[in-house]
Design a protein around this motif. Structure first.
Motif, PDB file in Angstrom:
ATOM      1  N   LEU A 138       8.008  23.516 -51.009  1.00 41.73           N
ATOM      2  CA  LEU A 138       7.095  24.643 -50.944  1.00 41.73           C
ATOM      3  C   LEU A 138       7.222  25.432 -49.707  1.00 41.73           C
ATOM      4  CD1 LEU A 138       3.030  24.470 -51.513  1.00 41.73           C
ATOM      5  CD2 LEU A 138       3.944  25.515 -49.525  1.00 41.73           C
ATOM      6  N   THR A 139       7.329  26.755 -50.045  1.00 37.87           N
ATOM      7  CA  THR A 139       7.232  27.765 -48.789  1.00 37.87           C
ATOM      8  C   THR A 139       6.302  28.842 -49.074  1.00 37.87           C
ATOM      9  OG1 THR A 139       8.693  28.794 -46.869  1.00 37.87           O
ATOM     10  CG2 THR A 139       8.958  29.429 -49.231  1.00 37.87           C
ATOM     11  N   LEU A 140       5.496  29.193 -47.801  1.00 38.93           N
ATOM     12  CA  LEU A 140       4.664  30.521 -47.817  1.00 38.93           C
ATOM     13  C   LEU A 140       5.709  31.467 -46.953  1.00 38.93           C
ATOM     14  CD1 LEU A 140       1.778  31.827 -48.120  1.00 38.93           C
ATOM     15  CD2 LEU A 140       1.696  31.252 -45.592  1.00 38.93           C
ATOM     16  N   GLY A 141       6.141  32.510 -47.630  1.00 38.77           N
ATOM     17  CA  GLY A 141       6.879  33.407 -46.844  1.00 38.77           C
ATOM     18  C   GLY A 141       7.451  34.657 -47.914  1.00 38.77           C
ATOM     19  N   ASP A 157      -1.601  32.969 -39.892  1.00 38.48           N
ATOM     20  CA  ASP A 157      -1.800  31.851 -38.700  1.00 38.48           C
ATOM     21  C   ASP A 157      -1.791  30.522 -39.408  1.00 38.48           C
ATOM     22  OD1 ASP A 157      -4.383  31.561 -40.015  1.00 38.48           O
ATOM     23  OD2 ASP A 157      -5.415  32.677 -38.547  1.00 38.48           O
ATOM     24  N   PRO A 158      -1.696  29.407 -38.904  1.00 37.40           N
ATOM     25  CA  PRO A 158      -1.609  28.072 -39.035  1.00 37.40           C
ATOM     26  C   PRO A 158      -2.910  27.731 -40.055  1.00 37.40           C
ATOM     27  CG  PRO A 158      -1.466  28.225 -36.972  1.00 37.40           C
ATOM     28  CD  PRO A 158      -1.583  29.403 -37.209  1.00 37.40           C
ATOM     29  N   GLU A 159      -4.028  28.313 -40.062  1.00 36.00           N
ATOM     30  CA  GLU A 159      -5.331  27.999 -40.521  1.00 36.00           C
ATOM     31  C   GLU A 159      -5.093  28.616 -42.087  1.00 36.00           C
ATOM     32  OE1 GLU A 159      -8.779  29.481 -38.786  1.00 36.00           O
ATOM     33  OE2 GLU A 159      -9.825  27.779 -39.663  1.00 36.00           O
ATOM     34  N   SER A 160      -4.641  29.552 -42.051  1.00 34.74           N
ATOM     35  CA  SER A 160      -4.792  30.531 -43.338  1.00 34.74           C
ATOM     36  C   SER A 160      -3.439  29.938 -44.422  1.00 34.74           C
ATOM     37  CB  SER A 160      -4.625  31.834 -43.459  1.00 34.74           C
ATOM     38  OG  SER A 160      -3.987  32.415 -42.337  1.00 34.74           O
ATOM     39  N   THR A 161      -2.319  29.606 -43.531  1.00 32.80           N
ATOM     40  CA  THR A 161      -0.991  28.995 -44.007  1.00 32.80           C
ATOM     41  C   THR A 161      -1.614  27.553 -44.670  1.00 32.80           C
ATOM     42  OG1 THR A 161       0.243  29.646 -42.340  1.00 32.80           O
ATOM     43  CG2 THR A 161       1.151  27.749 -43.736  1.00 32.80           C
ATOM     44  N   ALA A 162      -2.261  26.891 -43.905  1.00 29.48           N
ATOM     45  CA  ALA A 162      -2.612  25.527 -44.510  1.00 29.48           C
ATOM     46  C   ALA A 162      -3.542  25.600 -45.602  1.00 29.48           C
ATOM     47  CB  ALA A 162      -3.500  24.699 -43.351  1.00 29.48           C
ATOM     48  N   GLY A 183       2.724  25.803 -33.889  1.00 30.35           N
ATOM     49  CA  GLY A 183       1.609  25.640 -34.034  1.00 30.35           C
ATOM     50  C   GLY A 183       0.713  24.248 -33.978  1.00 30.35           C
ATOM     51  N   TYR A 184       1.458  23.285 -34.384  1.00 32.48           N
ATOM     52  CA  TYR A 184       1.246  21.939 -34.126  1.00 32.48           C
ATOM     53  C   TYR A 184      -0.047  21.436 -35.227  1.00 32.48           C
ATOM     54  CZ  TYR A 184       4.607  21.007 -30.706  1.00 32.48           C
ATOM     55  OH  TYR A 184       5.796  20.998 -29.835  1.00 32.48           O
ATOM     56  N   GLN A 185      -0.341  22.007 -36.529  1.00 32.55           N
ATOM     57  CA  GLN A 185      -1.465  21.828 -37.044  1.00 32.55           C
ATOM     58  C   GLN A 185      -1.657  21.811 -38.509  1.00 32.55           C
ATOM     59  OE1 GLN A 185      -3.984  25.515 -36.394  1.00 32.55           O
ATOM     60  NE2 GLN A 185      -2.556  25.815 -34.575  1.00 32.55           N
ATOM     61  N   VAL A 186      -0.743  22.448 -39.051  1.00 31.38           N
ATOM     62  CA  VAL A 186      -0.546  22.643 -40.436  1.00 31.38           C
ATOM     63  C   VAL A 186      -0.894  21.184 -41.173  1.00 31.38           C
ATOM     64  CG1 VAL A 186       0.364  23.346 -42.612  1.00 31.38           C
ATOM     65  CG2 VAL A 186       0.452  24.788 -40.621  1.00 31.38           C
ATOM     66  N   ALA A 187       0.058  20.260 -40.784  1.00 33.71           N
ATOM     67  CA  ALA A 187      -0.136  18.847 -41.412  1.00 33.71           C
ATOM     68  C   ALA A 187      -1.297  18.261 -41.227  1.00 33.71           C
ATOM     69  CB  ALA A 187       1.062  18.017 -40.767  1.00 33.71           C
ATOM     70  N   VAL A 189       8.249  23.790 -46.080  1.00 34.69           N
ATOM     71  CA  VAL A 189       9.397  24.506 -45.013  1.00 34.69           C
ATOM     72  C   VAL A 189       9.026  26.127 -44.804  1.00 34.69           C
ATOM     73  CG1 VAL A 189      11.310  23.091 -45.871  1.00 34.69           C
ATOM     74  CG2 VAL A 189      11.261  25.476 -46.787  1.00 34.69           C
ATOM     75  N   LYS A 190       9.403  26.601 -43.717  1.00 37.76           N
ATOM     76  CA  LYS A 190       8.918  27.848 -43.275  1.00 37.76           C
ATOM     77  C   LYS A 190      10.522  28.420 -42.823  1.00 37.76           C
ATOM     78  CE  LYS A 190       6.101  30.428 -39.750  1.00 37.76           C
ATOM     79  NZ  LYS A 190       5.292  30.145 -38.513  1.00 37.76           N
ATOM     80  N   ARG A 191      10.654  29.778 -43.271  1.00 35.46           N
ATOM     81  CA  ARG A 191      11.881  30.599 -42.992  1.00 35.46           C
ATOM     82  C   ARG A 191      11.475  30.993 -41.434  1.00 35.46           C
ATOM     83  NH1 ARG A 191      15.510  34.042 -45.820  1.00 35.46           N
ATOM     84  NH2 ARG A 191      15.334  36.156 -44.877  1.00 35.46           N
ATOM     85  N   LEU A 197       5.122  15.849 -46.829  1.00 33.51           N
ATOM     86  CA  LEU A 197       6.113  15.923 -45.766  1.00 33.51           C
ATOM     87  C   LEU A 197       5.995  17.243 -45.181  1.00 33.51           C
ATOM     88  CD1 LEU A 197       9.262  13.598 -46.868  1.00 33.51           C
ATOM     89  CD2 LEU A 197       7.510  13.225 -45.328  1.00 33.51           C
ATOM     90  N   LEU A 198       5.641  17.553 -44.084  1.00 30.24           N
ATOM     91  CA  LEU A 198       5.698  18.755 -43.147  1.00 30.24           C
ATOM     92  C   LEU A 198       6.635  18.556 -42.074  1.00 30.24           C
ATOM     93  CD1 LEU A 198       2.836  18.440 -44.712  1.00 30.24           C
ATOM     94  CD2 LEU A 198       2.593  20.833 -43.695  1.00 30.24           C
ATOM     95  N   GLY A 199       7.037  19.657 -41.054  1.00 30.71           N
ATOM     96  CA  GLY A 199       7.507  19.432 -39.977  1.00 30.71           C
ATOM     97  C   GLY A 199       6.354  19.195 -39.121  1.00 30.71           C
TER      98      GLY A 199
HETATM   99  N1  LIG Z   1       4.745  29.581 -44.023  1.00 34.78           N
HETATM  100  C1  LIG Z   1       4.841  28.123 -44.298  1.00 34.78           C
HETATM  101  N2  LIG Z   1       5.219  27.694 -45.595  1.00 34.78           N
HETATM  102  C2  LIG Z   1       5.480  26.562 -45.569  1.00 34.78           C
HETATM  103  N3  LIG Z   1       5.342  25.484 -44.800  1.00 34.78           N
HETATM  104  C3  LIG Z   1       4.754  25.639 -43.651  1.00 34.78           C
HETATM  105  C4  LIG Z   1       4.526  27.243 -43.313  1.00 34.78           C
HETATM  106  N4  LIG Z   1       4.049  27.287 -41.895  1.00 34.78           N
HETATM  107  C5  LIG Z   1       3.872  26.083 -41.418  1.00 34.78           C
HETATM  108  N5  LIG Z   1       4.521  25.019 -42.615  1.00 34.78           N
HETATM  109  C6  LIG Z   1       4.641  23.664 -42.399  1.00 34.78           C
HETATM  110  O1  LIG Z   1       3.876  22.960 -41.446  1.00 34.78           O
HETATM  111  C7  LIG Z   1       4.486  22.468 -40.468  1.00 34.78           C
HETATM  112  C8  LIG Z   1       4.041  22.609 -38.998  1.00 34.78           C
HETATM  113  O2  LIG Z   1       3.746  24.039 -38.923  1.00 34.78           O
HETATM  114  P1  LIG Z   1       2.789  24.432 -37.597  1.00 34.78           P
HETATM  115  O3  LIG Z   1       1.341  23.550 -37.538  1.00 34.78           O
HETATM  116  O4  LIG Z   1       2.430  25.926 -37.795  1.00 34.78           O
HETATM  117  O5  LIG Z   1       3.468  24.467 -36.361  1.00 34.78           O
HETATM  118  C9  LIG Z   1       5.795  23.195 -40.462  1.00 34.78           C
HETATM  119  O6  LIG Z   1       7.084  22.399 -39.888  1.00 34.78           O
HETATM  120  C10 LIG Z   1       6.080  23.243 -41.957  1.00 34.78           C
HETATM  121  O7  LIG Z   1       6.516  22.031 -42.528  1.00 34.78           O
END
Ligand SMILES: Nc1ncnc2c1ncn2[C@@H]1O[C@H](COP(=O)(O)O)[C@@H](O)[C@H]1O
Ligand SMILES: Cc1cc2nc3c(=O)[nH]c(=O)nc-3n(C[C@H](O)[C@H](O)[C@H](O)COP(=O)(O)OP(=O)(O)OC[C@H]3O[C@@H](n4cnc5c(N)ncnc54)[C@H](O)[C@@H]3O)c2cc1C
Lengths: 254, 321
Positions: free
Chosen positions: A60-63, A93-98, A129-133, A7-9, A119-121
């Protein structure tokens, strides 16, 4: 079954967005915080999977340090424990988050065994960003389905459904698997008061990963102009009905 | 310049045509390569069409296993072709399908990915403007990579035919079982009936101001009289009053009706992100200062439980019913 949910705050913006003076962030002085709707549903899904199959769910969160609030919210509806990758509040950015998420998963799995489902959003509420998953799945060599509005796990297979023209497409992928969830997959429950109290004493493992160079580097934010309109007031209360129906008639929708 | 073109309903999807136009603009006279992926059934006629939209060359990847949507296989084809063409920029459609395939192609190649761009400035590095918050906020970003992977946000660019012809080349892509592990294996038909929210000419929406599930009766009644779809806000769906399929907004359905009636909706940015395509907005709210007033063309100030039934009664009276 072991389930991880990410999850992301994000700031709970409501009316028009206001930016900080340097135009590089949302002015959050008067805002509360939340996680995106897709992620609320992902948390609910994690709790349901463990209710159904037994096991453990981890959030899990990165924040920033304050994001522990969002971890407690998830634990209040039933997630067992949390992993907090603490940042100094700057964007990742999504790459470093992932890649930070992947490192944390590897570390947790080394101690507690593999996760069956991640499970991710489908996309983050703020940056979309449509890519972390997809990146997490690729790095771990696990299959990923995105855009998921229905899912069930049985016999080592995740069956998931995605909205498509005239129906829903069905995917079946073996565990361990990664799922990008959309709002609508379930109706998340509200935390109970005892749930909130229990959440306070659930474990949060914190660490501070190093932020790599950003390859999708945000330079500036801009609030789109969007025509600000001045609504024509057709009336007050029930007496406005005739004017409203005249308007419907004039634009041809009657 | 390489553009990934996806199909919907047996034709080229609209956002892919917008991607073609963006690609042609960014290529500024340089050759535009288009990539079409399928099982070979109707790909060649579609490929020929792409010349009109600016493609100099259309690469048709044809493989029997691609009859079903298989995003990792498609991503591999995109990545392999981008490498062999040494493309500087690869553009896809900012649809669910386009975003997932382009994200997968970028992940494969170890490249950054910018979803939902509204503008692209070529150069090194490439810079983009992209949507945040479903379009309520724009981000200007730099892509630090040798190849820019991106998608174009739906309806950010007007698709414009260029009237050229394309060279069509069909090839059989290299695919392994692993590329096909994620693929569509079945279809659940939609429950039929009712007006489709996304396509409706008129949408009548109720927000938290409706107060309860039962309180929706006047919203549904007016929608019925207007042949409209019923919509709602997220405050309503998370209360369990209406299903999520009726939610309008960033994480709900995006609509573009001729008339949008929003009763008891405050007008949060994430809600408005779903109805910015509406031609006219009528807000019914007891608060004359609600944010939705600055996004509405018409307003009625008052209690929706008085206003909506009065409107429906007036329509019935005029129809002589
Ligand atoms: N900072 C973060 N910490 C934890 N999960 C994240 C974070 N950023 C993105 N995600 C997960 O990745 C999903 C897709 O993010 P994105 O690809 O950046 O749109 C989000 O809905 C979260 O489940
Ligand atoms: C990442 C993210 C994504 C989101 N996505 C969406 C989305 O897709 N769709 C969405 O809708 N929201 C979305 N939201 C939530 C959004 O921020 C708002 O919380 C939500 O839209 C508020 O719904 P509302 O206007 O019905 O309720 P409120 O904001 O509570 O407004 C209720 C309105 O009703 C009026 N009212 C009350 N009683 C009456 C009455 N009797 N008669 C007339 N008027 C009355 C009030 O004056 C008020 O203006 C999202 C939030 C986030 C963080």
């Amino acid at each position: 079954m072991r389930v991880l949910v990410c999850v992301k705050r994000v700031p709970a913006v409501a009316g028009r967005i206001t930016l900080t003076e340097d135009g590089r962030a949302i002015d959050i002085r008067y805002l509360g915080f939340a996680i995106g709707p897709h992620e609320e549903c992902a948390v609910e899904q994690a709790v349901r999977l463990v209710e159904e199959h037994g096991g453990e769910s981890v959030v899990l969160t990165l924040g920033p340090a304050e994001a522990v609030e969002q971890l407690r919210d998830a634990m209040a509806i039933g997630v067992s424990r949390a992993i907090h990758l603490v940042t100094g509040g700057e964007e990742w950015d999504p790459e470093s988050t992932a890649s930070a998420i992947v490192d944390a998963i590897r570390e947790d799995e080394a101690g507690s065994g593999p996760f069956d489902v991640l499970l991710l959003g489908n996309e983050a509420g703020d940056t979309g960003g449509y890519q972390v998953a997809v990146r997490v799945g690729r790095a771990l060599g696990r299959p990923v389905v995105t855009g998921v509005k229905g899912m069930a796990v049985a016999d080592g297979v995740v069956r998931s459904e995605q909205e498509a023209e005239g129906g829903r497409d069905v995917y079946e992928i073996p565990l361990p698997a990664v799922v990008g969830v959309l709002e609508g997959i379930n109706l998340p429950r509200y935390p109970s008061v005892p749930g909130r109290i229990r959440a306070r004493s659930k474990p949060v493992a914190a660490s501070s990963p190093a932020r790599p160079d950003q390859r999708l580097e945000m330079v500036r934010l801009v609030v789109p102009e969007g025509a600000v309109k001045q609504a024509a007031i057709l009336g007050t209360g029930a007496s406005a009905a005739a004017a409203v129906v005249d308007m419907f008639d004039s634009i041809g929708v009657l | 310049m390489l553009v990934l073109v996806t199909t919907a309903d047996g034709g080229i999807d609209k956002v892919s045509l917008q991607a073609m136009t963006l690609g042609s603009t960014v290529a500024a006279g340089g050759p535009v390569h288009a990539l079409l992926i399928g099982d070979g059934s109707d790909d060649q006629s579609l490929a020929a069409e792409l010349g009109e939209w600016g493609a100099a060359q259309v690469h048709v990847a044809s493989h029997p296993a691609l009859a079903a949507f298989a995003p990792d296989a498609m991503a591999r084809i995109v990545d392999d072709l981008a490498v062999s063409l040494d493309a500087d920029v690869v553009v896809g459609a900012g649809t669910e399908a386009g975003n997932t395939v382009m994200a997968r192609a970028a992940a494969r190649a170890g490249l950054p990915f910018a979803a939902n761009c509204t503008a692209v400035n070529p150069g090194s590095p490439v810079t983009v403007t992209r949507l945040r918050w479903g379009g309520s906020l724009l981000e200007e970003a730099v892509i630090h990579a040798g190849r820019a992977m991106l998608t174009v946000a739906p309806h950010a660019v007007t698709a414009t035919p260029t009237g050229g012809t394309a060279v069509v080349e069909v090839f059989t892509p290299q695919l392994d079982d692993a590329d096909l592990a994620v693929r569509v294996v079945g279809r659940v038909p939609a429950a039929t009936g009712g007006v489709s929210l996304a396509e409706a000419r008129v949408v009548v929406t109720g927000g938290r101001g409706v107060g309860s599930a039962a309180g929706f009766a006047p919203v549904v009644d007016l929608a019925g009289l207007l042949g409209a779809a019923v919509g709602c806000s997220r405050a309503v769906t998370i209360s369990g009053w209406r299903p999520h399929t009726e939610q309008v907004g960033q994480t709900g359905t995006k609509i573009a009706p001729d008339l949008y009636v929003a009763a008891g909706v405050s007008g949060a940015t994430q809600h408005m992100a779903g109805c910015s395509g509406a031609k006219r907005v009528l807000a019914i709210n007891k608060d004359a200062e609600a944010p939705i007033m600055s996004a509405a063309d018409y307003a009625v100030i008052g209690d929706l439980h008085e206003v909506l039934p009065a409107i429906s009664a007036e329509i019935r009276r005029r129809r002589g019913a």
